[in-house]
Structure formats: structure tokens, C-alpha cells
Design an enzyme around this catalytic site. Structure first.
Site, mmCIF file in Angstrom:
data_model
loop_
_atom_site.group_PDB
_atom_site.id
_atom_site.type_symbol
_atom_site.label_atom_id
_atom_site.label_comp_id
_atom_site.label_asym_id
_atom_site.label_seq_id
_atom_site.Cartn_x
_atom_site.Cartn_y
_atom_site.Cartn_z
ATOM 1 N N ASP A 1 -11.535 4.613 0.851
ATOM 2 C CA ASP A 1 -11.586 3.347 1.586
ATOM 3 C C ASP A 1 -10.226 2.684 1.737
ATOM 4 O OD1 ASP A 1 -14.333 3.701 1.733
ATOM 5 O OD2 ASP A 1 -14.685 2.560 -0.100
ATOM 6 N N LYS B 1 -8.124 4.819 6.093
ATOM 7 C CA LYS B 1 -7.711 6.070 6.747
ATOM 8 C C LYS B 1 -8.164 6.104 8.209
ATOM 9 C CE LYS B 1 -9.992 8.306 3.576
ATOM 10 N NZ LYS B 1 -10.330 7.197 2.661
ATOM 11 N N GLY C 1 -17.024 6.692 4.937
ATOM 12 C CA GLY C 1 -17.300 5.665 5.935
ATOM 13 C C GLY C 1 -15.955 5.194 6.440
ATOM 14 N N HIS C 2 -15.622 5.531 7.663
ATOM 15 C CA HIS C 2 -14.308 5.193 8.216
ATOM 16 C C HIS C 2 -14.484 4.132 9.300
ATOM 17 C CE1 HIS C 2 -12.569 9.321 6.827
ATOM 18 N NE2 HIS C 2 -13.069 8.602 5.853
ATOM 19 N N THR D 1 -22.957 8.447 -3.553
ATOM 20 C CA THR D 1 -23.471 7.778 -2.355
ATOM 21 C C THR D 1 -24.913 8.225 -2.064
ATOM 22 O OG1 THR D 1 -22.572 9.520 -0.959
ATOM 23 C CG2 THR D 1 -21.171 7.583 -1.330
ATOM 24 N N GLN E 1 -12.468 10.343 1.474
ATOM 25 C CA GLN E 1 -12.354 10.044 0.054
ATOM 26 C C GLN E 1 -10.878 9.785 -0.317
ATOM 27 O OE1 GLN E 1 -14.567 13.027 0.871
ATOM 28 N NE2 GLN E 1 -15.859 11.264 1.211
ATOM 29 N N ASP F 1 -2.191 -8.014 4.340
ATOM 30 C CA ASP F 1 -2.604 -9.390 4.667
ATOM 31 C C ASP F 1 -3.570 -9.996 3.649
ATOM 32 O OD1 ASP F 1 -4.178 -7.230 6.029
ATOM 33 O OD2 ASP F 1 -5.569 -8.893 6.330
ATOM 34 N N SER G 1 -0.031 -1.937 7.300
ATOM 35 C CA SER G 1 -1.111 -2.510 8.094
ATOM 36 C C SER G 1 -1.394 -3.936 7.626
ATOM 37 C CB SER G 1 -2.341 -1.610 7.938
ATOM 38 O OG SER G 1 -3.460 -2.220 8.474
HETATM 39 P P1 GDP Z 1 -11.486 4.527 5.043
HETATM 40 O O1 GDP Z 1 -12.704 5.055 4.424
HETATM 41 O O2 GDP Z 1 -10.230 4.926 4.324
HETATM 42 O O3 GDP Z 1 -11.381 4.834 6.519
HETATM 43 O O4 GDP Z 1 -11.558 2.928 4.910
HETATM 44 P P2 GDP Z 1 -12.868 2.007 5.180
HETATM 45 O O5 GDP Z 1 -13.062 1.869 6.631
HETATM 46 O O6 GDP Z 1 -14.013 2.456 4.361
HETATM 47 O O7 GDP Z 1 -12.395 0.637 4.528
HETATM 48 C C1 GDP Z 1 -11.272 -0.034 4.965
HETATM 49 C C2 GDP Z 1 -11.703 -1.446 5.422
HETATM 50 O O8 GDP Z 1 -10.558 -2.255 5.556
HETATM 51 C C3 GDP Z 1 -12.343 -1.470 6.795
HETATM 52 O O9 GDP Z 1 -13.260 -2.535 6.830
HETATM 53 C C4 GDP Z 1 -11.174 -1.714 7.743
HETATM 54 O O10 GDP Z 1 -11.564 -2.326 8.965
HETATM 55 C C5 GDP Z 1 -10.375 -2.660 6.913
HETATM 56 N N1 GDP Z 1 -8.922 -2.597 7.112
HETATM 57 C C6 GDP Z 1 -8.131 -1.515 7.303
HETATM 58 N N2 GDP Z 1 -6.836 -1.867 7.344
HETATM 59 C C7 GDP Z 1 -6.808 -3.208 7.157
HETATM 60 C C8 GDP Z 1 -5.759 -4.163 7.049
HETATM 61 O O11 GDP Z 1 -4.576 -3.860 7.123
HETATM 62 N N3 GDP Z 1 -6.130 -5.464 6.824
HETATM 63 C C9 GDP Z 1 -7.429 -5.848 6.717
HETATM 64 N N4 GDP Z 1 -7.699 -7.119 6.499
HETATM 65 N N5 GDP Z 1 -8.437 -4.971 6.805
HETATM 66 C C10 GDP Z 1 -8.127 -3.677 7.023
HETATM 67 P P1 IMO Z 2 -14.065 7.338 2.402
HETATM 68 O O1 IMO Z 2 -13.794 8.562 3.227
HETATM 69 C C1 IMO Z 2 -15.059 5.476 -1.421
HETATM 70 C C2 IMO Z 2 -17.318 7.902 -4.293
HETATM 71 C C3 IMO Z 2 -18.713 7.396 -4.564
HETATM 72 C C4 IMO Z 2 -18.895 7.841 -6.010
HETATM 73 C C5 IMO Z 2 -18.163 9.183 -6.013
HETATM 74 C C6 IMO Z 2 -19.080 10.384 -5.871
HETATM 75 O O2 IMO Z 2 -14.812 6.285 3.126
HETATM 76 O O3 IMO Z 2 -12.827 6.859 1.734
HETATM 77 P P2 IMO Z 2 -20.388 11.398 -3.787
HETATM 78 O O4 IMO Z 2 -21.447 10.810 -2.920
HETATM 79 O O5 IMO Z 2 -19.179 11.829 -3.055
HETATM 80 O O6 IMO Z 2 -20.920 12.479 -4.686
HETATM 81 O O7 IMO Z 2 -19.967 10.196 -4.776
HETATM 82 O O8 IMO Z 2 -17.249 9.153 -4.944
HETATM 83 N N1 IMO Z 2 -16.997 8.119 -2.856
HETATM 84 C C7 IMO Z 2 -16.279 7.268 -2.116
HETATM 85 N N2 IMO Z 2 -15.746 6.072 -2.410
HETATM 86 N N3 IMO Z 2 -14.848 6.018 -0.199
HETATM 87 C C8 IMO Z 2 -15.358 7.233 0.108
HETATM 88 O O9 IMO Z 2 -15.091 7.868 1.267
HETATM 89 C C9 IMO Z 2 -16.129 7.901 -0.863
HETATM 90 N N4 IMO Z 2 -16.777 9.078 -0.882
HETATM 91 C C10 IMO Z 2 -17.293 9.195 -2.109
HETATM 92 O O10 IMO Z 2 -18.788 5.994 -4.435
HETATM 93 O O11 IMO Z 2 -18.203 6.970 -6.863
HETATM 94 MG MG MG Z 3 -14.496 4.355 3.631
#
Ligand code: GDP
Ligand code: IMO
Ligand code: MG
Length: 430
Positions: free
Chosen positions: A13, A16, A40-41, A128, A223, A335, A415
């Protein structure tokens, strides 16, 4: 730099998807190389806000070819739902190709994931619940079903017959659950294969052609490095290698072809699910980091769980960078720190009387370490509108520079908001 891997440098999270969406226009190919719909991206661009789980975040660029590589585990129902939603919102999915070698997450994987978690009780990992672990376990046990199998009636039937016999024994005898029907599963997955059939192909040929022509290729991580099955906080990890080695393996690209590895890290740290988190905090500072009430609040994109939050852990980030050859750092969510008067960064761990340079391998030991903090001044100024690095408040520039120094990588991107235009490019990526 034609081949660039973008990986999570923390526990996932990191933002990416957000960065891939921006960089995709500079690439000809975006390859999602690992994980499944545990990911979840979030992408926020001119078309709206999207939450992608399997489809690569390069899908919004009309020129870019997107690939789901062999290292990904695919739940066909989830993927079809995602494709349908994208099409309904005006995003073409015609340039998406799925590796026929990618493994399929079957209903028994999801069921077993959840049953195993229940059995773990106090020791639960907090997965998850999407069937990720059992699907990768079957792949390694050579009892997996691959995308290509869904397109070949006899193979699917033969493989399902053998696999279901074993799974049904486990489901009924070990867990007292109902058996899964061979007939229904066969027909359902044949149909799902049929619906995805146009996208399924030998993606090796596409990747090779791009490599031969030196076209820019972006490898999309899911991840994060600290969830790596070998080097993460085992057993509180995912079941795949989310780093640079996994990028090569999952995309089918040899390591000598990789030109750069971007490690994405938040300006602080978060984690979803159980497991050690040395710099975790609670209280008012944690509430600031969580940003509850904003669209980017620290709530899991996939599961809706509240993310645990803490200070930037340079011990972990440096370890992640070393393991993955991270040469460029992307710092996201700067931010979020805008209102804090001071910000802590963990520069080392103390264990009894010793100072540790690297995270210990054992969870029980890692849980005992005491973070050594350095306190940096905050900037108390909004940064969301800043578009050039030198226009950031000096304290913000110094903070980011310090993170890079501690991690040992050059700064590439910063960012300051979730929107595509809220990324400051410090060094060109391609
Ligand atoms: P990922 O799994 O690495 O793609 O990240 P996620 O989408 O799960 O979580 C990142 C969260 O932070 C999302 O809600 C994005 O919209 C938000 N986000 C990403 N970059 C920034 C940033 O620079 N500032 C803020 N405030 N939110 C951001
Ligand atoms: P993105 O791509 C954050 C975590 C789960 C749990 C552990 C194992 O959005 O960054 P799993 O279902 O993979 O067997 O769970 O890994 N986990 C993540 N945490 N972002 C993810 O993906 C994750 N994918 C798995 O919360 O702790
Ligand atoms: Mg994510």
C-alpha cells in the site's frame, strides 16, 4: 532505461498503483508480475478513482500494452468483474494480455485460506482471505490449475478430478465442510476460461519482442518487500516474492535485463494484518497519519480494514532496498505529514544492550527491539499544490533527503497527493 521494476519497499500500500498510472505513458509495456487480488491499487486520474486488484495500473494509457504475468495468481471471477467495471467506465481492456502460465485461484483456495486462518486463532496472519496462500502452495506442490488449463476441456477435467479428490478429503474430513462438486466446478471454470479466452495468450512472445526492440517496460509490483515469503517478517508475510527477483521471475525477464529498481515507500509506515511493526504508534499522531475522513485514509483497499500506522522505519527500508537492489526511491504521501510539528524516523534498533543494523529474522526477537529515533522538524505548510522539488518547504526537502540517505538510494519521485498530477519528478525514470 528500458526495463524498470517498481516495487513496494514496506508492507504494501505504498502507492504503487498511483505511480504506475503516471509512468505508464512513458512505457510501452506494463507487466504485473506477482501476487493476486490480495493487492488493491488505487489510481486517481482524469477518468476518476479506480481500485484495481489484478488489472495492471497501466490500463488507463491507451498506447500501453498491459500484461498479467505468469507469477500472478488469478481469481477469474474477480478479474472479469474488474474488466467489466473498467469497460463500463470507458476504459478499454483490449490491450490486456494474460499469461497462460499464470495460476488460477479456485474456490477451494479461498475456502481453505479462511478455514486455515480460523484454525490459527491467536496466531492468525490476518490474510486478505482471497485464497492467495493456498493457490501458491498448490503451484509449488504441482497441483495447481493454470489459465491455459481453463481453455482445454480435457486437461481441466483431468486435473480437477485429481485435485478435487484431495481437496474434498481435506474439506470434509479435516474441516467438516461440504465437498465441492467436480461437475459444477468444471463447467463454471470452463465458462470463465471462455469469457477470458481472448486475453489469454503466450505473453512470453510479447515480452521478448519488446525486449528485442529495447522498448520501455515497467514491471508493476504488488505487496511489499517486507511481506516477502523469504525475507519478510515470516510467517506474517504473503506467499510470493514481491520484490525485484519476483519481478524477473513473474514477468519472465532475466535479471541482466533489469535496468533500474524503484522502491516505493510512504513518508511514514503502515501495515495491514498481523505481524511485527517496530515503529507502530497509537494516539493523536497516529490519527494524523491515518487521515480518517479523507479518500486516502489508511483503510485497506482490498479488505476495508484499518491500517496500522507508524513512523518511517529506515532499518526496514534499507534492508528492503539492499535485498532488491533498489537504486531509486519514490516517497509517497509526504502531504500526510504537513501538519506535524516534528517527525520521527527510526534509524536503528536496540536489543538489550546491542544496537542492530538489520532486522532480526525471528518474530519473537523482532517484537522485542526498541526503535532508536531521530526527530526531524516538520514544515507545517501544505505541500499538495507543490510540483517542483525545490518549491517544497526546506524542512520537507531535508526530511526526504534524510530518508534517501538512510536507505541508500537516490531520490526519483515524491508524491504529495493521490492525483496523477501530484507527483514531483526529481529524476527521470525512463
Ligand atoms: P498500492 O497498493 O501500493 O497501490 O497503494 P494503495 O492504493 O493500496 O494505497 C495508497 C493510498 O494512498 C491510496 O488511497 C492512494 O490514492 C493514496 N495515495 C497515493 N499517493 C498519495 C499521496 O502522495 N498523498 C496522499 N494523500 N495519498 C496518496
Ligand atoms: P498491495 O499490492 C497490504 C498482507 C495481508 C496480510 C498478509 C498475508 O495493495 O500493496 P495474503 O492474503 O497475501 O495471504 O495476506 O499480507 N497483504 C497486503 N498488505 N497491501 C497489499 O497489497 C497486501 N497483500 C497482502 O494484509 O497481512
Ligand atoms: Mg494496496
Amino acid at each position: 532505461m528500458p526495463v524498470v521494476a517498481l516495487i513496494g519497499a514496506q508492507w504494501g500500500d505504498e502507492g504503487k498503483g498511483h505511480l504506475i498510472d503516471l509512468l505508464a505513458s512513458q512505457a510501452r509495456l506494463v507487466v504485473r508480475y506477482g501476487g493476486g487480488n490480495n493487492a488493491g491499487h488505487t489510481v486517481v486520474n482524469h477518468l476518476g478513482t479506480f481500485k484495481l486488484h489484478l488489472v495492471p495500473s497501466g490500463i488507463f494509457d491507451p498506447q500501453t500494452v498491459n500484461i498479467i504475468g505468469a507469477g500472478v495468481v488469478i481469481d477469474p471471477e474477480v478479474l472479469l468483474g474488474e474488466l467489466k467495471e473498467l469497460e463500463a467506465r470507458g476504459v478499454s481492456t483490449a490491450r490486456l494480455f494474460i499469461s497462460e502460465r499464470a495460476h488460477v485461484i479456485m474456490p477451494y483456495h479461498v475456502q481453505l485460506d479462511q478455514l486455515q486462518e480460523q484454525d490459527r486463532g491467536e496466531g492468525k496472519i490476518g490474510t486478505t482471505g482471497r485464497g492467495i496462500g493456498p493457490a501458491y502452495a498448490d503451484k509449488m506442490s504441482r497441483t495447481g490449475i493454470r489459465m491455459a488449463d481453463l481453455l482445454h476441456e480435457q486437461t481441466l477435467l483431468n486435473r480437477l478430478r485429481v485435485v478435487l479428490e484431495e481437496k474434498n478429503r481435506i474439506l470434509t474430513r479435516l474441516y467438516g465442510a461440504s465437498p465441492i462438486s467436480l461437475h459444477d466446478t468444471y463447467l463454471r471454470y470452463l465458462e470463465l476460461g471462455h469469457q477470458l479466452g481472448d486475453h489469454v495468450t503466450d505473453t512470453h512472445a510479447i515480452v521478448q519482442r519488446a525486449l528485442e526492440k529495447d522498448l520501455p517496460i515497467l514491471l508493476e509490483g504488488a505487496q511489499g518487500a517486507l511481506l516477502d515469503v523469504d525475507y519478510g517478517t515470516y510467517p506474517y508475510v504473503t506467499s510470493s516474492p514481491p520484490g525485484a527477483a519476483g519481478a524477473c521471475q513473474g514477468a519472465g525477464i532475466g535479471p541482466t535485463r533489469l535496468n533500474a529498481v524503484i522502491g516505493v515507500a510512504k513518508a511514514y509506515a503502515t501495515r495491514v494484518g498481523a505481524g511485527p511493526f517496530p515503529t507502530e504508534i497509537d494516539g493523536p499522531a497516529a490519527d494524523t497519519l491515518r487521515q480518517i475522513g479523507t479518500p486516502w485514509a489508511e483503510v485497506g483497499t482490498t479488505t476495508g480494514r484499518l491500517r496500522r500506522v507508524g513512523w518511517f522505519d529506515a532499518v526496514m527500508a534499507r534492508y528492503a532496498a539492499q535485498l532488491n537492489g533498489v537504486d531509486t526511491l519514490a516517497i509517497t504521501k509526504l502531504d500526510v505529514l504537513d501538519t506535524l510539528p516534528t517527525i520521527k524516523v527510526c534509524t536503528g534498533y536496540r536489543l538489550n544492550d546491542a544496537q542492530l543494523e538489520y532486522p532480526p529474522a525471528t518474530v519473537a526477537v523482532l517484537e522485542q527491539v526498541e526503535p532508536i529515533y531521530e526527530e526531524l522538524p516538520g514544515w507545517m505548510t501544505p505541500t499538495t499544490g507543490v510540483r517542483r522539488f525545490h518549491e517544497l518547504p526546506e524542512a520537507a526537502q531535508a526530511y526526504v533527503a534524510r530518508l534517501c540517505q538512510l536507505v541508500g538510494a537516490r531520490l526519483g519521485l515524491v508524491s504529495v497527493g493521490p492525483g496523477r498530477d501530484q507527483v514531483i519528478t526529481v529524476a527521470e525514470i525512463f
